[in-house]
Design a protein around this motif. Sequence first.
Motif, mmCIF file in Angstrom:
data_model
loop_
_atom_site.group_PDB
_atom_site.id
_atom_site.type_symbol
_atom_site.label_atom_id
_atom_site.label_comp_id
_atom_site.label_asym_id
_atom_site.label_seq_id
_atom_site.Cartn_x
_atom_site.Cartn_y
_atom_site.Cartn_z
ATOM 1 N N ILE A 154 -9.114 -22.611 -41.142
ATOM 2 C CA ILE A 154 -10.231 -22.382 -42.057
ATOM 3 C C ILE A 154 -11.376 -21.671 -41.344
ATOM 4 O O ILE A 154 -11.941 -20.687 -41.845
ATOM 5 N N MET A 155 -11.723 -22.156 -40.144
ATOM 6 C CA MET A 155 -12.863 -21.568 -39.437
ATOM 7 C C MET A 155 -12.556 -20.196 -38.852
ATOM 8 O O MET A 155 -13.465 -19.418 -38.572
ATOM 9 N N SER A 156 -11.285 -19.882 -38.667
ATOM 10 C CA SER A 156 -10.903 -18.566 -38.154
ATOM 11 C C SER A 156 -10.330 -17.665 -39.243
ATOM 12 O O SER A 156 -9.880 -16.553 -38.962
ATOM 13 N N ASN A 157 -10.328 -18.144 -40.490
ATOM 14 C CA ASN A 157 -9.788 -17.389 -41.625
ATOM 15 C C ASN A 157 -8.339 -16.972 -41.378
ATOM 16 O O ASN A 157 -7.938 -15.836 -41.653
ATOM 17 N N GLY A 213 -20.405 -16.333 -43.991
ATOM 18 C CA GLY A 213 -20.079 -16.723 -45.354
ATOM 19 C C GLY A 213 -18.860 -16.054 -45.938
ATOM 20 O O GLY A 213 -18.561 -16.232 -47.127
ATOM 21 N N LEU A 214 -18.149 -15.254 -45.128
ATOM 22 C CA LEU A 214 -16.917 -14.614 -45.585
ATOM 23 C C LEU A 214 -15.766 -15.577 -45.302
ATOM 24 O O LEU A 214 -15.231 -15.615 -44.198
ATOM 25 N N ARG A 215 -15.374 -16.341 -46.311
ATOM 26 C CA ARG A 215 -14.413 -17.429 -46.111
ATOM 27 C C ARG A 215 -13.303 -17.384 -47.171
ATOM 28 O O ARG A 215 -13.220 -18.252 -48.048
ATOM 29 N N HIS A 239 -12.157 -20.429 -49.603
ATOM 30 C CA HIS A 239 -12.378 -20.219 -51.032
ATOM 31 C C HIS A 239 -11.117 -20.520 -51.836
ATOM 32 O O HIS A 239 -11.190 -21.089 -52.932
ATOM 33 N N LEU A 240 -9.961 -20.153 -51.291
ATOM 34 C CA LEU A 240 -8.704 -20.455 -51.986
ATOM 35 C C LEU A 240 -8.464 -21.956 -52.102
ATOM 36 O O LEU A 240 -7.884 -22.432 -53.074
ATOM 37 N N ILE A 241 -8.929 -22.692 -51.090
ATOM 38 C CA ILE A 241 -8.677 -24.132 -51.057
ATOM 39 C C ILE A 241 -9.654 -24.896 -51.935
ATOM 40 O O ILE A 241 -9.267 -25.810 -52.667
ATOM 41 N N ASP A 242 -10.940 -24.543 -51.880
ATOM 42 C CA ASP A 242 -11.958 -25.349 -52.558
ATOM 43 C C ASP A 242 -12.270 -24.874 -53.972
ATOM 44 O O ASP A 242 -13.302 -25.253 -54.531
ATOM 45 N N THR A 243 -11.387 -24.060 -54.538
ATOM 46 C CA THR A 243 -11.602 -23.585 -55.906
ATOM 47 C C THR A 243 -10.406 -23.941 -56.777
ATOM 48 O O THR A 243 -9.564 -23.086 -57.097
ATOM 49 N N PRO A 244 -10.276 -25.189 -57.160
ATOM 50 C CA PRO A 244 -9.150 -25.576 -58.024
ATOM 51 C C PRO A 244 -9.286 -24.950 -59.406
ATOM 52 O O PRO A 244 -10.380 -24.905 -59.974
ATOM 53 N N ASP A 245 -8.191 -24.443 -59.930
ATOM 54 C CA ASP A 245 -8.199 -23.815 -61.244
ATOM 55 C C ASP A 245 -6.858 -24.054 -61.930
ATOM 56 O O ASP A 245 -6.060 -24.888 -61.487
ATOM 57 N N PHE A 246 -6.624 -23.315 -63.000
ATOM 58 C CA PHE A 246 -5.387 -23.474 -63.753
ATOM 59 C C PHE A 246 -4.162 -23.197 -62.889
ATOM 60 O O PHE A 246 -3.136 -23.886 -62.988
ATOM 61 N N PHE A 247 -4.261 -22.191 -62.021
ATOM 62 C CA PHE A 247 -3.134 -21.835 -61.176
ATOM 63 C C PHE A 247 -2.842 -22.923 -60.143
ATOM 64 O O PHE A 247 -1.690 -23.122 -59.744
ATOM 65 N N ASP A 292 -21.841 -27.483 -46.488
ATOM 66 C CA ASP A 292 -21.492 -26.776 -47.717
ATOM 67 C C ASP A 292 -20.999 -27.808 -48.734
ATOM 68 O O ASP A 292 -19.791 -28.034 -48.896
ATOM 69 N N TRP A 293 -21.940 -28.439 -49.419
ATOM 70 C CA TRP A 293 -21.608 -29.571 -50.271
ATOM 71 C C TRP A 293 -20.748 -29.149 -51.472
ATOM 72 O O TRP A 293 -19.857 -29.897 -51.888
ATOM 73 N N HIS A 294 -21.030 -27.970 -52.007
ATOM 74 C CA HIS A 294 -20.253 -27.499 -53.161
ATOM 75 C C HIS A 294 -18.790 -27.291 -52.776
ATOM 76 O O HIS A 294 -17.880 -27.665 -53.535
ATOM 77 N N GLU A 295 -18.551 -26.700 -51.624
ATOM 78 C CA GLU A 295 -17.182 -26.482 -51.172
ATOM 79 C C GLU A 295 -16.481 -27.810 -50.867
ATOM 80 O O GLU A 295 -15.286 -27.966 -51.134
ATOM 81 N N ALA A 296 -17.223 -28.751 -50.320
ATOM 82 C CA ALA A 296 -16.633 -30.065 -50.036
ATOM 83 C C ALA A 296 -16.196 -30.739 -51.334
ATOM 84 O O ALA A 296 -15.105 -31.334 -51.400
ATOM 85 N N TRP A 297 -17.019 -30.644 -52.359
ATOM 86 C CA TRP A 297 -16.672 -31.238 -53.650
ATOM 87 C C TRP A 297 -15.446 -30.546 -54.260
ATOM 88 O O TRP A 297 -14.551 -31.200 -54.793
ATOM 89 N N GLY A 298 -15.411 -29.226 -54.180
ATOM 90 C CA GLY A 298 -14.268 -28.490 -54.701
ATOM 91 C C GLY A 298 -12.978 -28.849 -53.980
ATOM 92 O O GLY A 298 -11.910 -28.978 -54.601
#
Length: 316
Positions: free
Chosen positions: A134-137, A208-210, A214-222, A270-276
């Motif tokens: 995650i930290m090294s993308n 902030g280029l992550r 972003h793929l991990i902390d953004t749950p969606d329909f997919f 990054d509280w929003h990302e932690a919640w996601g």
Amino acid sequence: MDLIHLRMVMPPALTPPAVDLLSSDDRVLNLMVVRSAHLPEGDALECDVMKGAANDVLGELRALGVDRAGSIAVDGVEMMFSHRAEQVEADQPSALVHAPLWATVEAHIRSEGTYLPSFYLFLVIAGLISAVGIMSNSQILIVAAMVVGPEYHAITSIALGLDRGTRRRVRDGFRALTVGFLLAIVVTLGFAALSRAAHLQSEAFDLGLRPVSHLIDTPDFFSLVVAFLAGVVGIVSLTEARGSALLGVFISVTTIPAASDIAVSLAFADWHEAWGSLLQLLLNVVVLVAVGVLTLRLQRRLWRRAGRRATTKPRQ
């Protein structure tokens, strides 16, 4: 040719009905009886059974009480050269030849659902690998962490426990997942905090280029679709002993990466990302367990229906 080898030990009183049962089934081959007048364990019986018929044979043997009064050992037959066996297989419908041996499937799931110290160690190590990714993308490291993580075994064990109504298995599985993920998050949080203090994270991540995070902390329909499909493939691959497909499930399931992203996001405030990431973790675990239960039950029903149709269909 799929054959199962049975080794049984039983009291002499059970030997005649067991022999009658096995010898009357043309799908049972190579029946041998070793009678003993001295061993307190009783007589020994061995035979080979077509895999598709083994479910019925085992059920009938257990109905006789062989497993309670003695024992039944089950082994796979790697190879057999037998003209009679080939003829028997050719005469049987496909549904009876290739049906899964459910006792073996469930035994495998139960054996994997044991939570030794190595279970928690692998979870922590997978969490650390994922944190570095995650930290090294690095998506490669995320995939590596998914393969190392053992959490899917606990998930399938919970699904089997719910399917069979075994509360202890469900309780132990959920406890192992809760303790394991919390331990992984705590250790990874410490590692991520030290990495931030030492400025070891990649420059892009710091800016902030992550994309990985972003793929991990953004749950969606997919995310829901992938978890659902992975749950189906996972149970089917366990049923049919397809290791390559199961490896694909490990790589598809976003559980340990989500736990790691919770820790990394907390370390970087990054509280929003932690919640996601927390939502992603819960979504995957819940969907995998639910789909596991449904797939187990559906497979049993479909195979039983296919078996009944095969036995009632007149042969040409």
